[in-house]
Design a protein around this motif. Structure first.
Motif, short mmCIF file in Angstrom:
data_model
loop_
_atom_site.label_atom_id
_atom_site.label_comp_id
_atom_site.label_asym_id
_atom_site.label_seq_id
_atom_site.Cartn_x
_atom_site.Cartn_y
_atom_site.Cartn_z
N GLU A 1 0.81 -1.21 0.00
CA GLU A 1 0.00 0.00 0.00
C GLU A 1 0.85 1.26 0.00
OE1 GLU A 1 -2.81 -0.15 3.17
OE2 GLU A 1 -3.76 -2.00 2.46
N THR A 2 2.11 1.13 0.37
CA THR A 2 2.99 2.29 0.43
C THR A 2 3.56 2.68 -0.94
OG1 THR A 2 4.82 0.79 0.96
CG2 THR A 2 3.67 1.84 2.80
N GLU A 3 3.41 1.81 -1.94
CA GLU A 3 3.97 2.11 -3.26
C GLU A 3 3.15 3.21 -3.94
OE1 GLU A 3 4.16 -0.18 -7.45
OE2 GLU A 3 5.37 -1.12 -5.88
N GLU A 4 3.86 4.15 -4.56
CA GLU A 4 3.18 5.24 -5.25
C GLU A 4 2.32 4.69 -6.39
OE1 GLU A 4 4.25 9.48 -7.51
OE2 GLU A 4 5.84 8.28 -6.56
N GLY A 5 1.07 5.17 -6.44
CA GLY A 5 0.16 4.71 -7.47
C GLY A 5 -0.67 3.50 -7.06
N THR B 1 -3.92 -5.74 -3.96
CA THR B 1 -3.50 -6.30 -2.68
C THR B 1 -2.44 -7.39 -2.88
OG1 THR B 1 -5.71 -5.88 -1.83
CG2 THR B 1 -4.31 -7.35 -0.55
N GLN B 2 -1.39 -7.33 -2.10
CA GLN B 2 -0.32 -8.31 -2.25
C GLN B 2 -0.73 -9.69 -1.76
OE1 GLN B 2 3.14 -6.43 -0.26
NE2 GLN B 2 4.12 -6.59 -2.26
N ALA C 1 8.38 -1.53 -8.67
CA ALA C 1 7.22 -1.02 -9.41
C ALA C 1 7.28 -1.40 -10.89
CB ALA C 1 7.12 0.50 -9.27
N TYR C 2 8.48 -1.39 -11.44
CA TYR C 2 8.70 -1.76 -12.84
C TYR C 2 9.73 -2.89 -12.88
CZ TYR C 2 6.74 2.93 -13.13
OH TYR C 2 5.94 4.03 -12.96
N SER C 3 9.82 -3.55 -13.98
CA SER C 3 10.74 -4.69 -14.07
C SER C 3 12.20 -4.27 -13.98
CB SER C 3 10.50 -5.45 -15.37
OG SER C 3 10.75 -4.61 -16.50
N ARG D 1 2.80 0.32 -14.44
CA ARG D 1 3.51 -0.48 -13.44
C ARG D 1 3.23 -1.97 -13.64
NH1 ARG D 1 1.06 -0.08 -8.98
NH2 ARG D 1 -0.74 1.00 -9.88
N ALA D 2 4.10 -2.81 -13.09
CA ALA D 2 3.93 -4.26 -13.22
C ALA D 2 2.64 -4.75 -12.60
CB ALA D 2 5.12 -4.98 -12.58
N ALA D 3 2.17 -4.09 -11.53
CA ALA D 3 0.99 -4.55 -10.80
C ALA D 3 -0.32 -3.92 -11.29
CB ALA D 3 1.15 -4.26 -9.31
#
Length: 297
Positions: free
Chosen positions: A83-87, A93-94, A181-183, A269-271
């Motif tokens: 939840e702390t990642e920007e965007g 949810t992890q 966030a990215y590969s 982003r990857a997610a």
């Protein structure tokens, strides 16, 4: 005759079985398909990008429409982001996911030339934000079109199965062992080296493979076009470890991944998750193929 005896031979198990929820042993690489010189030339630069773990599964293969597919090894990863990642969005949810079987994934998005050769139509013709050319990604493709493409190519090649990747397979392949966030990391200033997005798009889509790949030899996993996945869209099941998840059993929207040329940095982003009805067509809707890896019984 008193000097005749014997000794035993026993068949050596060349290909261990794959059983249960995890891969017991590393699958043996299948015999490489015969490829023409032109196909070998297409595969060579992709092979140089592959990791040793990928190469244990064999080299890249080139199919009948000159699509290069790379082997993706089994493994596990954390799907979604903290939840702390920007965007961060509420639908990311992890949770822990295990991919128990290797599979092939196309190194590039399906191109206009490849799509037309199989489907005999050009749904992007005369549409906005389209540059026509054989190496540009096929767009204005809905989910049913993508599935039909897989079916027709499977029938044409006989004995192989093409399909859309599951959402979990897609994110696993995009991350290529990373947790950022990215590969390539978290630094947005590097995004233009790997992705066509709002910061560098200069128009619409771009030819596939023009930027840097991720660590597993996959190009354009961030940006350029959104890519259809097999799954219905829904909330993640996060209560326990997910083994080879395929999403909800039903729904009204299908998953798209990867972001697109008009997207902000957080949307590639990857997610990042996107969804639309399976009949939806758009200037940035396309796909890449998965192919079943031939495990030994």
């Amino acid at each position: 005759i008193h000097d005749v005896g014997f000794r035993l031979a026993r068949t050596y198990p060349l290909s261990p079985a794959v059983t249960g929820p995890t891969v017991d042993k590393q699958a043996s690489a299948p015999a490489p398909p015969k490829m023409s010189r032109a196909q070998l030339a297409l595969a060579a630069p992709i092979k140089r990008l592959m990791t040793p773990k990928q190469k244990e599964l064999g080299g890249p293969i080139v199919n009948s429409v000159d699509m290069v597919l790379v082997p993706i090894p089994p493994g596990e990863f954390i799907m979604g982001i903290p939840e702390t990642e920007e965007g961060h969005r509420a639908n990311e949810t992890q949770h822990l996911v295990k991919i128990t079987k290797p599979f092939y994934l196309s190194a590039h998005e399906v191109t206009q030339a490849q799509y037309e050769s199989v489907m005999q139509v050009r749904p992007w013709k005369d549409e906005s934000y389209v540059t026509e050319g054989p190496g540009y990604p096929a767009t204005y493709v809905n989910w049913h079109d993508a599935v039909e493409f897989c079916q027709k190519l499977s029938e044409a090649e006989k004995g192989v199965e093409y399909r859309l990747p599951t959402e979990a397979e897609w994110e696993y392949a995009c991350r290529a062992g990373t947790t950022t966030a990215y590969s390539f990391g978290d630094d947005v200033s590097r995004l233009g080296d790997y992705a066509w997005w709002r910061g560098n798009r200069n128009g619409g889509t771009h030819p596939v493979g023009g930027l840097k790949p991720n660590d597993w030899g996959l190009f354009d996993m961030h940006g350029n076009i959104r890519e259809w996945c097999q799954d219905w869209y829904g909330k993640y099941e996060t209560a326990q470890v997910q083994v080879d998840p395929t999403g909800p059993e039903s729904g009204s929207r299908r998953v798209l991944r990867g972001g697109a040329f008009a997207g902000q940095a957080e949307s590639v982003r990857a997610a990042d998750r996107h969804s639309v009805g399976p009949y939806g067509r758009g200037r940035n809707y396309g796909f890449r193929l998965a192919r079943t890896y031939p495990l030994s019984p």
